[in-house]
Design an enzyme around this catalytic site. Structure first.
Site, mmCIF file in Angstrom:
data_model
loop_
_atom_site.group_PDB
_atom_site.id
_atom_site.type_symbol
_atom_site.label_atom_id
_atom_site.label_comp_id
_atom_site.label_asym_id
_atom_site.label_seq_id
_atom_site.Cartn_x
_atom_site.Cartn_y
_atom_site.Cartn_z
ATOM 1 C CB CYS A 150 5.855 -79.689 -64.653
ATOM 2 S SG CYS A 150 4.206 -79.183 -64.142
ATOM 3 C CG ASP B 130 3.505 -85.149 -58.307
ATOM 4 O OD1 ASP B 130 2.521 -84.404 -58.131
ATOM 5 O OD2 ASP B 130 4.267 -85.049 -59.283
ATOM 6 C CG HIS C 79 4.692 -81.397 -59.270
ATOM 7 N ND1 HIS C 79 4.590 -82.372 -60.235
ATOM 8 C CD2 HIS C 79 4.396 -80.228 -59.876
ATOM 9 C CE1 HIS C 79 4.227 -81.805 -61.372
ATOM 10 N NE2 HIS C 79 4.109 -80.512 -61.186
#
Length: 266
Positions: A149, A204, A236
């Site tokens: 992330c 995403d 994601h």
């Protein structure tokens, strides 16, 4: 240079069942970062791997991921990159994180994420890498990095600003890796000497198609040894098993690629 897909058979150390786990403090220019350190409990020095957290931070799941890396023969450091806001967990988290059910988590985390500017990332990375260089369980030489992330952005920033200390960097379901911002991490491509691997989440919003293409172009034009892929059907956060975004097949694919990258570079 774009790399071909890796074989399914991995090269590297066999899995090790006995690990040494400890909490450590890392002195930085702005305070003390709490961190998790894990390595094989065999009295030997092993290649270092720096793990950059996702937005939810240093927690049991992330420690379990570090343990899995250590079982493959690495000394793994997971710093709390939000240390300026307090020790981990900076934001109280449930055992299972469902973003739709807990929008309050995002509301608390976003300002903390936004406070971690590129100059702070670079400064902190220097402290983490220096700590690894001096740690007795870490073998001499450059380290590997993996980030999740927001951690994927940190991995790319670190590979670009501390090139002499990084042999490999990977990022999974990263966001904002190649935005139009003047400090976007892809602009550091020309300074990267490490081998890179990025696996984007499918559809995403934090890493749309134009950014995927822009990152690929920047790395290719800079001559960076790399491979970028989109994991179709994986959203994601697909590596994080304590969240609703977890995708077991994509997570295992991530392990295959990450361990292969580290095996051939460290």
């Amino acid at each position: 240079m774009v790399l071909p897909p890796v074989p399914t058979t991995l090269r590297g150390s066999p899995a090790m069942s006995t690990l040494s786990r400890t909490s450590v403090d890392i002195a930085t220019a702005d305070g003390t970062a709490d961190a998790y350190l894990v390595h094989p409990d065999d009295g030997k020095a092993h290649p270092g791997v720096l793990v950059y957290q996702d937005a939810f931070g240093l927690r049991p799941h992330l420690k379990a991921m570090a343990d899995r890396l250590a079982e493959s023969g690495y000394t793994v450091l997971v710093p709390n990159v939000f240390y300026r806001h307090g020790p981990a967990p900076v934001v109280e988290l449930p055992e299972f994180i469902d973003m739709e059910a807990r929008p309050d988590i995002v509301e608390k985390i976003v300002p903390v994420m936004e406070s971690l500017t590129p100059d702070l990332i670079e400064r902190d990375a220097g402290a983490y890498l220096a700590w690894l260089a001096d740690a007795s369980p870490v073998a001499d030489g450059p380290v590997g990095i993996t980030g999740y992330c927001m951690g994927a952005r940190l991995a790319l920033y670190t590979a670009g600003t501390h090139a002499d200390r990084v042999a490999a960097a990977a990022g999974f379901h990263g966001g904002g890796l190649a935005s139009e911002a003047p400090d976007s991490p892809h602009l550091l491509a020309g300074r990267v000497t490490a081998e890179l691997y990025f696996a984007h989440a499918d559809d995403d919003p934090s890493m749309p198609g134009e950014q995927v293409d822009r990152l690929e172009q920047a790395l290719t034009e800079a001559g960076v040894k790399h491979r970028c892929e989109v994991y179709e059907g994986a959203h994601h956060g697909y590596t994080q098993s304590d969240t609703a975004a977890y995708n077991p097949a994509a997570a295992e694919r991530h392990w295959t690629e990450l361990l292969a990258l580290l095996a051939r570079t460290l």
